[in-house]
Design a protein around this motif. Structure first.
Motif, PDB file in Angstrom:
ATOM      1  N   HIS A  54       0.851  -1.189   0.000  1.00 54.02           N
ATOM      2  CA  HIS A  54       0.000   0.000   0.000  1.00 54.02           C
ATOM      3  C   HIS A  54       0.888   1.242   0.000  1.00 54.02           C
ATOM      4  CE1 HIS A  54      -3.513   2.458   0.853  1.00 54.02           C
ATOM      5  NE2 HIS A  54      -2.772   3.098   1.751  1.00 54.02           N
ATOM      6  N   PRO A  55       0.635   2.241  -0.840  1.00 59.50           N
ATOM      7  CA  PRO A  55      -0.555   2.406  -1.689  1.00 59.50           C
ATOM      8  C   PRO A  55      -0.333   2.017  -3.162  1.00 59.50           C
ATOM      9  CG  PRO A  55       0.572   4.491  -1.514  1.00 59.50           C
ATOM     10  CD  PRO A  55       1.418   3.492  -0.758  1.00 59.50           C
ATOM     11  N   ASP A  56       0.651   1.146  -3.473  1.00 55.31           N
ATOM     12  CA  ASP A  56       0.886   0.764  -4.868  1.00 55.31           C
ATOM     13  C   ASP A  56      -0.389   0.158  -5.454  1.00 55.31           C
ATOM     14  OD1 ASP A  56       3.467   1.438  -4.233  1.00 55.31           O
ATOM     15  OD2 ASP A  56       4.253  -0.610  -4.315  1.00 55.31           O
ATOM     16  N   PRO A  57      -0.931   0.722  -6.523  1.00 57.80           N
ATOM     17  CA  PRO A  57      -2.154   0.141  -7.093  1.00 57.80           C
ATOM     18  C   PRO A  57      -1.847  -1.083  -7.949  1.00 57.80           C
ATOM     19  CG  PRO A  57      -1.535   2.103  -8.312  1.00 57.80           C
ATOM     20  CD  PRO A  57      -0.541   1.972  -7.192  1.00 57.80           C
ATOM     21  N   VAL A  58      -2.575  -2.144  -7.734  1.00 61.23           N
ATOM     22  CA  VAL A  58      -2.519  -3.308  -8.614  1.00 61.23           C
ATOM     23  C   VAL A  58      -3.265  -2.964  -9.903  1.00 61.23           C
ATOM     24  CG1 VAL A  58      -3.287  -5.702  -8.900  1.00 61.23           C
ATOM     25  CG2 VAL A  58      -2.314  -4.943  -6.713  1.00 61.23           C
ATOM     26  N   GLY A  59      -2.694  -3.341 -11.046  1.00 59.41           N
ATOM     27  CA  GLY A  59      -3.353  -3.079 -12.320  1.00 59.41           C
ATOM     28  C   GLY A  59      -3.099  -1.709 -12.894  1.00 59.41           C
ATOM     29  N   THR A  60      -2.093  -0.991 -12.384  1.00 56.00           N
ATOM     30  CA  THR A  60      -1.697   0.300 -12.946  1.00 56.00           C
ATOM     31  C   THR A  60      -0.230   0.258 -13.275  1.00 56.00           C
ATOM     32  OG1 THR A  60      -3.374   1.509 -11.681  1.00 56.00           O
ATOM     33  CG2 THR A  60      -1.543   2.785 -12.556  1.00 56.00           C
ATOM     34  N   PRO A  61       0.127   0.001 -14.557  1.00 55.78           N
ATOM     35  CA  PRO A  61      -0.771  -0.255 -15.678  1.00 55.78           C
ATOM     36  C   PRO A  61      -1.124  -1.738 -15.773  1.00 55.78           C
ATOM     37  CG  PRO A  61       1.448  -0.204 -16.490  1.00 55.78           C
ATOM     38  CD  PRO A  61       1.531   0.073 -15.011  1.00 55.78           C
ATOM     39  N   GLN A  62      -1.858  -2.071 -16.846  1.00 54.80           N
ATOM     40  CA  GLN A  62      -2.257  -3.450 -17.112  1.00 54.80           C
ATOM     41  C   GLN A  62      -2.139  -3.731 -18.600  1.00 54.80           C
ATOM     42  OE1 GLN A  62      -7.040  -3.172 -17.004  1.00 54.80           O
ATOM     43  NE2 GLN A  62      -6.017  -2.404 -15.155  1.00 54.80           N
ATOM     44  N   THR A  63      -1.846  -4.978 -18.922  1.00 56.76           N
ATOM     45  CA  THR A  63      -1.739  -5.400 -20.311  1.00 56.76           C
ATOM     46  C   THR A  63      -3.058  -6.055 -20.721  1.00 56.76           C
ATOM     47  OG1 THR A  63       0.645  -5.735 -20.106  1.00 56.76           O
ATOM     48  CG2 THR A  63      -0.447  -6.814 -21.942  1.00 56.76           C
ATOM     49  N   VAL A  64      -3.604  -5.591 -21.835  1.00 61.45           N
ATOM     50  CA  VAL A  64      -4.902  -6.071 -22.317  1.00 61.45           C
ATOM     51  C   VAL A  64      -4.641  -6.948 -23.541  1.00 61.45           C
ATOM     52  CG1 VAL A  64      -7.249  -5.403 -22.926  1.00 61.45           C
ATOM     53  CG2 VAL A  64      -5.836  -3.855 -21.544  1.00 61.45           C
ATOM     54  N   VAL A  65      -4.984  -8.218 -23.443  1.00 63.82           N
ATOM     55  CA  VAL A  65      -4.551  -9.226 -24.408  1.00 63.82           C
ATOM     56  C   VAL A  65      -5.757  -9.825 -25.125  1.00 63.82           C
ATOM     57  CG1 VAL A  65      -3.244 -11.363 -24.715  1.00 63.82           C
ATOM     58  CG2 VAL A  65      -2.639  -9.783 -22.864  1.00 63.82           C
ATOM     59  N   LEU A  66      -5.665  -9.911 -26.444  1.00 61.61           N
ATOM     60  CA  LEU A  66      -6.673 -10.623 -27.222  1.00 61.61           C
ATOM     61  C   LEU A  66      -6.305 -12.101 -27.214  1.00 61.61           C
ATOM     62  CD1 LEU A  66      -9.161 -10.637 -29.070  1.00 61.61           C
ATOM     63  CD2 LEU A  66      -7.604 -10.231 -31.010  1.00 61.61           C
ATOM     64  N   ALA A  67      -7.163 -12.908 -26.607  1.00 61.71           N
ATOM     65  CA  ALA A  67      -6.882 -14.339 -26.465  1.00 61.71           C
ATOM     66  C   ALA A  67      -8.131 -15.139 -26.775  1.00 61.71           C
ATOM     67  CB  ALA A  67      -6.400 -14.651 -25.046  1.00 61.71           C
ATOM     68  N   ASP A  68      -7.933 -16.376 -27.240  1.00 64.17           N
ATOM     69  CA  ASP A  68      -9.058 -17.244 -27.598  1.00 64.17           C
ATOM     70  C   ASP A  68      -9.858 -17.680 -26.391  1.00 64.17           C
ATOM     71  OD1 ASP A  68      -8.487 -17.109 -30.297  1.00 64.17           O
ATOM     72  OD2 ASP A  68      -7.183 -18.874 -30.254  1.00 64.17           O
ATOM     73  N   GLU A  69      -9.222 -17.699 -25.226  1.00 66.43           N
ATOM     74  CA  GLU A  69      -9.891 -18.079 -23.996  1.00 66.43           C
ATOM     75  C   GLU A  69      -9.048 -17.585 -22.838  1.00 66.43           C
ATOM     76  OE1 GLU A  69     -10.068 -22.317 -23.836  1.00 66.43           O
ATOM     77  OE2 GLU A  69      -7.887 -22.573 -23.827  1.00 66.43           O
ATOM     78  N   LEU A  70      -9.591 -17.665 -21.636  1.00 65.34           N
ATOM     79  CA  LEU A  70      -8.856 -17.251 -20.450  1.00 65.34           C
ATOM     80  C   LEU A  70      -8.103 -18.461 -19.890  1.00 65.34           C
ATOM     81  CD1 LEU A  70      -8.106 -15.041 -18.487  1.00 65.34           C
ATOM     82  CD2 LEU A  70     -10.227 -15.495 -17.226  1.00 65.34           C
ATOM     83  N   SER A  71      -6.985 -18.754 -20.562  1.00 62.59           N
ATOM     84  CA  SER A  71      -6.148 -19.872 -20.147  1.00 62.59           C
ATOM     85  C   SER A  71      -4.694 -19.447 -20.219  1.00 62.59           C
ATOM     86  CB  SER A  71      -6.374 -21.099 -21.042  1.00 62.59           C
ATOM     87  OG  SER A  71      -5.884 -20.860 -22.349  1.00 62.59           O
ATOM     88  N   ARG A  72      -3.865 -20.193 -19.515  1.00 60.16           N
ATOM     89  CA  ARG A  72      -2.425 -19.900 -19.549  1.00 60.16           C
ATOM     90  C   ARG A  72      -1.901 -19.899 -20.982  1.00 60.16           C
ATOM     91  NH1 ARG A  72       1.953 -24.412 -17.574  1.00 60.16           N
ATOM     92  NH2 ARG A  72       3.869 -23.345 -18.221  1.00 60.16           N
ATOM     93  N   GLU A  73      -2.205 -20.936 -21.735  1.00 60.79           N
ATOM     94  CA  GLU A  73      -1.685 -21.056 -23.095  1.00 60.79           C
ATOM     95  C   GLU A  73      -2.167 -19.922 -23.979  1.00 60.79           C
ATOM     96  OE1 GLU A  73      -1.536 -24.314 -26.777  1.00 60.79           O
ATOM     97  OE2 GLU A  73      -2.776 -24.688 -25.009  1.00 60.79           O
ATOM     98  N   ALA A  74      -3.447 -19.594 -23.909  1.00 59.51           N
ATOM     99  CA  ALA A  74      -3.996 -18.572 -24.798  1.00 59.51           C
ATOM    100  C   ALA A  74      -3.482 -17.183 -24.436  1.00 59.51           C
ATOM    101  CB  ALA A  74      -5.518 -18.605 -24.739  1.00 59.51           C
ATOM    102  N   ILE A  75      -3.377 -16.880 -23.143  1.00 60.03           N
ATOM    103  CA  ILE A  75      -2.863 -15.566 -22.723  1.00 60.03           C
ATOM    104  C   ILE A  75      -1.411 -15.403 -23.139  1.00 60.03           C
ATOM    105  CG2 ILE A  75      -2.261 -14.160 -20.725  1.00 60.03           C
ATOM    106  CD1 ILE A  75      -5.232 -14.081 -21.379  1.00 60.03           C
TER     107      ILE A  75
END
Length: 510
Positions: A368-389
C-alpha cells in the motif's frame, strides 16, 4: 559459539571460485554435534543448538558468499537470523546492503536442485521445516548433509560489511510435507475476448507486504482477468494461491529473476519451476536460463529495462526476449526512455526482417498504496487460459492501459477488404491507401497520437468525455508500421505527457 576466521580475510583466493557464473566465496564450515540433545519426553523435541558466525566482507566482495553448515541427522527445523552493520557513508557513496537465502544438502550448483529459499534483504530471519517455512522459503525435510547459507553483498561501504549470522538447529520428529496445490491453467473466461492482466506483482513471499489473498482481491477490484506470481528469486509463492483463483481470475506462476545486471519476469512458467539468478551479463549464462524459462512453458520478459536502481538496468540484450516490460508502475521518465528504446527496436526489426519484440506493462506493486493493475496489459486471447494468454502476449496482440477504465480499438484497413489488428500485418502494396483507425474510451482530457517508424505523424485531442475516434491515412511506403498512444496533458512544457495507454504496432506491407 563460532567466530569464523575465514570471514576476516574473505578475499583469500583459496576460498574464491568461479562456476561459469558470478564469482563466489565459500567460508569455513559450521559444524554441530552429531547427536541430538536430550529431548522432551512428551513432545520428542529439543530446544536445539545454536552457532554464531561473525565476519567482515571488504569492498569488491564476490556477488555471493556461501556459509556451509553441517546438518546432522534428526533435525526437524533450521532457523537462521542475521544482522549487519550500516555505517554512515558520504553522500553519493553506497552503504551496506546484504541479501540472504539458503541451499540444502543437494548443493549450490548453478541451476541445481539445492535451492530452498531466498528473501533478499526483506527479512532478518527465516526457518525451514517439513511442514512449514518462512514465506519465500520451500518447506520440506531438513535432511542431513552440508547446507549453505547464501549471503549476497549487494553493496558494500568503504568501511566493509560486518555481519553476524546465527544458526539454530532444532531436533525432533519431522513434520509432514503436504503436496502443493497449484493454480489451474484455465478459468471460465468469455471465449475469444480482450483480457486484462498484471504480470509483475510482489507479495510477502519476497519483498512485498501484501498477502496473496489481498493481491487477488485488489486484482478483482482493478478489473483484472489474470495475474502472474513474480516474487524475487523464489518460486515459493506458487503454492500460496490456493483459494484465490476462480472463474473470474486466472493465476499464472512465475518469478522475477533478479540479477546484478537487470531483472527479468519469467511469466507463466510451470508451477514449481525455479529459475536461477546468480550470474551477470559477462558470465554468458542468461541464454541458458532464458531457454529454461521457455522449456517450462513461460515467456522471457525483461522488466523495467531503464530503471535507475542499482542492478535494475537491463544489460543482457533483447535477443532472448519474448516481450519487454516498457511501462512499470506509475509512469516516470525511465518508462519514457524504455518506450522510445523499444520503438527503436521496431525499426530495427523492419530493417532486418527479424522477429519483433512486443511490449507490455505491469504495476510491479509491492505494498500500500501501490495500485494493482496500474498499468495493465490487455490481451486478445481465444480463452482465459495460460496457453492462450501467453500466445497473445508473445504475438503482440495486446495494448497497455493505465486502468480498466481505458479501452482501445486500433486497426488498419486497405483495399479489397483487407484488415489487420494490433500485432498483425496488413498486407498491401507499397502505394495502396491505408486507413488507420483508433477508438478510445475512458481517457478524458487526453490526446491521441499515431506513431510510425518516422515518429509521431498525427496528433488529435480527444473529446472532454475521453471517448472518441481518430482516423489517419497513409501508405506502406510512408509508414512501415503504425501504433497508437493516448497521453495525458504534458506535465513539463515541451515534453510529452504521461501515457494513459499505448498499443503494439500494426505492420504495413507485403
Amino acid at each position: 559459539m563460532c567466530n569464523d576466521e575465514h570471514a576476516q580475510h574473505a578475499m583469500d583466493r583459496r576460498g574464491l571460485f568461479v562456476t561459469g557464473a558470478a564469482a563466489a566465496l565459500t567460508l569455513g564450515t559450521v559444524s554441530f554435534a552429531h547427536a541430538a540433545p536430550n529431548s522432551d519426553a512428551q513432545t520428542g523435541q529439543s530446544d536445539g543448538q545454536t552457532e554464531v558466525v561473525r565476519g567482515t566482507l571488504p569492498p569488491g566482495s564476490p556477488d555471493f558468499v556461501y556459509l556451509p553448515v553441517e546438518v546432522p541427522r534428526g533435525v526437524r527445523e533450521i532457523h537462521v537470523a542475521y544482522t549487519y552493520e550500516r555505517p554512515a557513508v558520504p553522500a553519493g557513496t553506497q552503504g551496506n546492503a546484504l541479501d540472504i537465502g539458503i541451499f540444502d544438502e543437494r548443493g549450490t550448483e548453478l541451476g541445481g536442485e539445492g535451492f530452498r529459499g531466498w528473501s533478499g534483504g526483506a527479512r532478518t530471519e527465516f526457518f525451514i521445516r517439513a511442514d512449514e517455512a518462512t514465506p519465500g522459503y520451500i518447506p520440506g525435510p531438513v535432511r542431513a548433509g552440508t547446507w549453505s547459507i547464501a549471503l549476497g553483498p549487494y553493496t558494500v561501504s568503504p568501511q566493509g560489511l560486518a555481519y553476524e549470522v546465527t544458526i539454530t538447529l532444532r531436533y525432533g520428529a519431522p513434520g509432514r510435507t503436504s503436496k502443493p496445490v497449484y493454480p489451474p491453467e484455465r478459468a471460465k473466461g468469455r471465449g475469444r475476448a480482450w483480457y486484462r492482466g498484471d504480470c509483475h506483482l510482489h507479495s510477502w513471499y519476497s519483498d512485498g507486504k501484501r498477502t496473496p489473498a489481498e493481491i487477488a482481491a485488489l486484482a478483482r477490484g482493478a478489473g483484472l482477468d489474470f495475474i502472474n506470481s513474480s516474487e524475487h528469486n523464489t518460486h515459493a509463492a506458487h503454492r500460496a494461491w490456493e483459494g484465490q483463483w476462480g472463474d473470474d481470475l486466472l493465476v499464472l506462476t512465475g518469478e522475477e529473476v533478479t540479477t546484478r545486471n537487470g531483472h527479468v519476469v519469467a511469466l507463466g512458467t510451470d508451477p514449481g519451476t525455479f529459475i536461477d539468478w546468480r550470474y551477470r551479463a559477462r558470465d554468458n549464462r542468461f541464454g541458458h536460463f532464458a531457454r529454461e524459462i521457455r522449456r517450462s512453458g513461460g515467456l522471457v520478459v525483461p522488466a523495467h529495462p531503464h530503471a535507475t536502481c542499482i542492478g535494475c538496468n537491463w544489460k543482457f540484450g533483447f535477443g532472448e526476449a519474448d516481450a519487454v516490460e516498457v511501462w512499470n508502475g506509475a509512469y516516470t521518465p525511465d518508462d519514457e526512455v524504455s518506450l522510445q528504446s523499444w520503438d527503436n527496436t521496431l525499426v530495427a526489426s523492419v530493417r532486418s526482417g527479424k522477429r519483433w519484440t512486443p511490449a507490455m506493462g505491469n504495476s510491479d506493486a509491492h505494498r500500500h498504496p501501490d495500485p494493482v493493475g496500474t498499468p495493465q496489459t490487455v490481451v486478445l486471447a481465444d480463452e482465459l487460459s495460460r496457453e492462450a494468454i501467453l500466445d497473445g502476449i508473445r504475438a503482440g496482440r495486446s495494448y497497455v492501459a493505465e486502468s480498466s477504465a481505458v479501452s482501445l480499438s486500433f486497426s488498419a484497413a486497405g483495399g479489397r477488404g483487407r484488415h489487420a489488428g494490433i500485432g498483425e500485418r496488413l498486407r498491401v502494396d507499397a502505394d495502396d491507401p491505408v486507413t488507420v483507425r483508433l477508438e478510445v474510451s475512458g481517457a478524458p482530457n487526453c490526446s491521441a497520437r499515431i506513431v510510425t517508424d518516422q515518429g509521431v505523424l498525427h496528433t488529435a485531442a480527444l473529446p472532454a468525455s475521453g471517448t472518441g475516434t481518430v482516423e489517419w491515412g497513409t501508405t506502406a511506403s510512408y509508414a512501415a508500421y503504425v501504433r497508437a498512444e493516448v497521453r495525458h496533458a504534458p506535465v513539463v512544457p515541451g515534453l510529452p505527457g504521461p501515457l494513459a495507454a499505448f498499443t503494439n504496432p500494426v505492420f504495413l506491407g507485403s
